[in-house]
Motif scaffolding. Structure first.
Motif, PDB file in Angstrom:
ATOM      1  N   LYS A 137       0.922  -0.973   0.010  1.00 51.14           N
ATOM      2  CA  LYS A 137       0.157   0.077   0.106  1.00 51.14           C
ATOM      3  C   LYS A 137       0.795   1.393  -0.158  1.00 51.14           C
ATOM      4  O   LYS A 137       0.670   2.106  -0.719  1.00 51.14           O
ATOM      5  CB  LYS A 137      -0.924   0.043   1.337  1.00 51.14           C
ATOM      6  N   SER A 138       1.856   1.338   0.847  1.00 48.27           N
ATOM      7  CA  SER A 138       2.796   2.555   0.916  1.00 48.27           C
ATOM      8  C   SER A 138       3.533   2.437  -0.355  1.00 48.27           C
ATOM      9  O   SER A 138       3.737   3.791  -1.080  1.00 48.27           O
ATOM     10  CB  SER A 138       3.839   2.355   1.957  1.00 48.27           C
ATOM     11  N   HIS A 140       2.399   1.448  -3.424  1.00 51.32           N
ATOM     12  CA  HIS A 140       1.171   2.138  -4.313  1.00 51.32           C
ATOM     13  C   HIS A 140       1.157   3.534  -4.283  1.00 51.32           C
ATOM     14  O   HIS A 140       1.068   4.402  -5.351  1.00 51.32           O
ATOM     15  CB  HIS A 140      -0.116   1.540  -4.285  1.00 51.32           C
ATOM     16  N   GLU A 141       1.210   4.027  -2.872  1.00 53.11           N
ATOM     17  CA  GLU A 141       0.904   5.397  -2.566  1.00 53.11           C
ATOM     18  C   GLU A 141       2.235   6.386  -3.375  1.00 53.11           C
ATOM     19  O   GLU A 141       1.785   7.205  -3.904  1.00 53.11           O
ATOM     20  CB  GLU A 141       0.981   5.805  -1.296  1.00 53.11           C
ATOM     21  N   ARG A 142       3.567   5.641  -3.292  1.00 53.50           N
ATOM     22  CA  ARG A 142       4.413   6.414  -3.734  1.00 53.50           C
ATOM     23  C   ARG A 142       4.699   6.483  -5.365  1.00 53.50           C
ATOM     24  O   ARG A 142       4.875   7.465  -5.794  1.00 53.50           O
ATOM     25  CB  ARG A 142       5.710   5.924  -3.086  1.00 53.50           C
ATOM     26  N   THR A 166       2.120   6.038  -7.452  1.00 45.84           N
ATOM     27  CA  THR A 166       1.117   6.886  -7.975  1.00 45.84           C
ATOM     28  C   THR A 166       1.469   8.336  -7.856  1.00 45.84           C
ATOM     29  O   THR A 166       1.442   9.295  -8.560  1.00 45.84           O
ATOM     30  CB  THR A 166      -0.234   6.725  -7.340  1.00 45.84           C
ATOM     31  N   ASP A 167       1.863   8.889  -6.595  1.00 43.30           N
ATOM     32  CA  ASP A 167       2.134  10.215  -6.209  1.00 43.30           C
ATOM     33  C   ASP A 167       3.284  10.860  -7.054  1.00 43.30           C
ATOM     34  O   ASP A 167       3.104  11.787  -7.551  1.00 43.30           O
ATOM     35  CB  ASP A 167       2.403  10.287  -4.580  1.00 43.30           C
ATOM     36  N   LYS A 196      -0.458  11.813   5.006  1.00 46.00           N
ATOM     37  CA  LYS A 196      -0.045  11.646   3.669  1.00 46.00           C
ATOM     38  C   LYS A 196       1.717  11.864   3.858  1.00 46.00           C
ATOM     39  O   LYS A 196       2.144  13.017   4.183  1.00 46.00           O
ATOM     40  CB  LYS A 196      -0.426  12.419   2.783  1.00 46.00           C
ATOM     41  N   GLU A 240       0.062   9.070  10.423  1.00 47.76           N
ATOM     42  CA  GLU A 240      -0.402   7.988   9.250  1.00 47.76           C
ATOM     43  C   GLU A 240      -0.612   6.584  10.047  1.00 47.76           C
ATOM     44  O   GLU A 240      -1.467   6.049   9.394  1.00 47.76           O
ATOM     45  CB  GLU A 240       1.280   7.749   9.012  1.00 47.76           C
TER      46      GLU A 240
END
Ligand code: WTA
Length: 659
Positions: free
Chosen positions: A176-177, A179-181, A183-184, A277, A543
């Motif tokens: 998940k982390s 994925h966040e990175r 995409t960001d 975030k 977080e």
């Protein structure tokens, strides 16, 4: 103020730099330090310009040192061009270091592999050519999710060679982390490995990448390059996945470095802030590399014969600056270690120092504290059971080092003769900021001592006014410096509000509370925001709270830090469930479920050490959670503050008892 901080501030021991060290030091003696400091205060542009010309190889020389016209979006050497990888590799081939060992890699299981500067250059060129053949070029962004390996350094350097901005994600972070990175940052390339080895166990990496892709939103990613570390079985998407060796092996061993603007983003590294975030800290090429190299020379006193060992992971800023970039730019031989300090036993670090004759050793207080315990338990793992006579300098980073741990490190690892550089800095600062210069600065256990030349660190109050020696305040840097953060990726407003709040008149706000003593030595007192420091890793309380409340059982959560003898701080979570408060075995079972959930959502480093359940949380009548009181309760102390403003004072008793 906690008792611990108070006792640190009463520390009076002073260790002047040993004469033998002073004699040979790059910055030799207090007067040499003072001269650099004076020059940097008197004429900052002249000072930085001189060093940038002396230490870096430019493709196009700069004409302006600092451009403040869009402050706080500063530009350094902004019309100059260079290539970071050329400054780390090509220059060493020209300087006669081609056959010098660049990296001594020791695997988790003990296998050793060495590469020279020539070999590293060829590995980087081949991989860069492979990436080029897939169409990657300057301006693209990659996410790197690799174990500690020569390949991780190669991947980062190859990106730098082509002008691809990398974002390294620590291998301990969850899908998940990741994925966040991905995409960001808008990555078009992901570089990972099948598995990593830690403490004798294989831990998968690629499945987390596959899982991140499956979450959607990663359509910009065209390729996933996979380093075969263990040969473990992996799922394969032939359209997207490609083995690193198949991509690189048949490529040419020459790849022209791409000249980029000095301000070109070399990397974006995510770090925790005070909201849920993480922030994508954006770093430059020219200014960043200049400071990586200069601090190697000043703080680590780098010399051609040194064997340098920084035990950090390349997933953190310490591994960026003091593994991938600084030591190579300084032309050193360095150790890169895949494993953990306690495998196969707690003597591992000391054995590696002995085997590879390390001269400079840089680690975190949390590692030192856990090894103190282990060596007290078993003399065979004590540093005194090893020959550590090759060491000449020790370093510490990531959190305050308590004087007891400092003294143990000094006496038992450094044999009483090695200076310790306690380096205060941050992901955002790019390199060391406040630290001893080992051949000049008298050391005080527990203090990171004095500011480096060019770094205008100070303690101020909430209006930006200077605070007198001996009083606490906010740690700020008054003037910009070349390796500073340039932006928060995609969020310039947050960049300004986090680091340059208007009340402080343009100073960079570090987020740490600190005080200065009469000798100008800084004593860091901990974060002023909702950021914890667990084992030297930054973790936002928000977080962890967001992760907890995303679990179906949880209604509300508040997370605080509690001092911990080994990890510095430990995460304590106060949780209200949607159903009634669990007790006994049920509380233990749900607690475990929630801890595993946090590990899955963020990564194992974020797992709460303790979870306490309540019918409610202590709140003011306006509904604000009183974290201040929770911190007291978490420590097991009695609340002595006035609680009359609380809506539900009785809840404190319920939350005082651990599950
Ligand atoms: C803390 C790691 C005391 C501090 C390089 C800072 C320290 C945060 C020290 C940055 C030190 C780091 N003494 N505290 N020598 N070094 N810190 O971004 O609170 O992971 O703000 O960078 O760690 O953590 P980061």
């Amino acid at each position: 103020m906690s008792n611990e901080i108070e006792s640190v501030l009463h520390e009076t021991r002073v260790f002047p730099p040993p004469q033998d060290f002073v004699k040979q030091a790059n910055v030799s003696g207090q007067a040499a330090y003072q001269a650099l400091l004076d020059e940097s205060d008197r004429d900052p542009d002249g000072f930085w310009g001189r060093h940038a010309r002396e230490h870096l190889t430019w493709r196009k020389p700069f004409t302006q040192v600092l451009d403040e016209s869009k402050a706080p979006f500063y530009k350094w050497f902004g019309d100059g061009e260079l290539n970071v990888s050329e400054n780390c590799l090509d220059v060493n081939l020209k300087n006669g270091n081609a056959n010098k060992v660049a990296i001594i890699f020791e695997a988790d299981g003990g296998e050793v592999k060495k590469v020279t500067y020539q070999q590293l250059y060829e590995l980087v060129c081949k991989f860069a050519n492979g990436l080029k053949s897939l169409g990657y070029k300057s301006g693209d962004r990659s996410v790197i999710y690799l174990p500690m390996s020569i390949e991780a350094v190669v991947a980062m350097q190859a990106c730098a060679r082509l002008g691809i901005t990398h974002s390294v994600v620590f291998g301990g972070f969850s899908a998940k982390s990741l994925h966040e990175r991905i995409t960001d940052v808008g990555a078009s390339l992901v570089i990972t490995a099948d598995e990593q080895m830690r403490g004798g166990k294989a831990i998968t990496l690629k499945p987390a990448v596959d899982e991140a892709f499956a979450m959607g939103g990663c359509e910009a990613v065209r390729h996933c390059v996979v380093y075969k570390r263990t040969g473990g079985k992996v799922a394969w998407d032939a359209k997207r996945d490609i083995w690193m060796h198949e991509l690189a092996d048949n490529q040419s061993a020459e790849c022209a470095p791409v000249a980029v603007n000095a301000e070109h983003p070399l990397f974006i590294l995510y770090t925790s802030g005070s909201t849920g975030k993480p922030k994508g800290v954006q770093h430059s090429s020219g200014g960043y590399l200049l400071w990586a190299k200069l601090t190697m020379q000043w703080v680590f006193d780098a010399k051609p014969n040194d064997v340098f060992w920084c035990t950090a992971d390349v997933g953190w800023v310490t591994g960026h600056t003091y593994i991938t970039y600084g030591p190579l730019a300084a032309g050193l031989t360095q150790i890169v270690f895949e494993g953990v300090p306690t495998y196969p036993d707690a003597g591992r670090f000391w054995k590696m120092i002995q085997d590879h004759k390390a001269t400079i050793f840089y680690t975190a207080p949390t590692a030192i504290r856990s090894l103190i315990k282990a060596s007290e338990a078993n003399a065979a793992h004590h540093p005194k059971s090893f020959d550590l006579s090759s060491l000449r300098l020790l370093g510490s980073v990531g959190e305050p080092i308590n004087p007891e741990a400092w003294m143990w490190y000094h006496n038992n690892v450094g044999g009483g003769r090695c200076p310790i550089v306690d380096t205060w800095w941050q992901t955002e600062t790019g390199g060391h900021m406040i630290t001893p210069m080992p051949g000049a600065t008298p050391l005080k256990p527990g203090s990171c001592t004095t500011r480096l030349p060019g770094i205008t660190a100070a303690i101020v109050d909430e209006t930006g006014g200077d605070v007198e020696a001996g009083h606490g305040g906010f740690l700020v840097i008054k003037r910009p410096w070349p390796s500073m953060i340039r932006n928060i990726w995609g969020d310039p407003d947050r960049y300004i509000s986090s680091y340059f709040p208007s009340e402080l008149g343009g100073y960079y706000l570090a987020g740490d509370g600190a005080q200065c003593d009469k000798d100008g030595c800084f004593w860091i007192m901990g974060r002023i925001d909702d950021v914890l420091n667990v084992s030297g890793h930054r973790l936002g309380t928000m977080e962890v709270e967001s992760a907890l409340v995303s679990h179906e059982l949880v209604a509300e959560a508040a997370v605080v830090g509690r001092p911990d003898a080994t990890t510095g701080e430990a995460v304590v979570a106060f949780v209200v469930l949607k159903r009634s408060r669990p007790e006994g075995d049920e509380a233990i079972a749900i607690g475990k479920q929630l801890r595993d959930w946090v590990a899955k959502e963020i990564g194992p480093i974020a797992k709460p050490k303790e979870i306490r359940f309540g019918d409610n949380l202590p709140k003011t009548r306006s509904g604000k959670i009183m974290r201040r009181l929770l911190r007291v309760v978490a420590k097991g102390e009695k609340v002595t503050q006035d609680v009359s403003t609380l809506e539900n004072p009785a809840i404190l008793d319920q939350l005082s008892s651990p599950v």
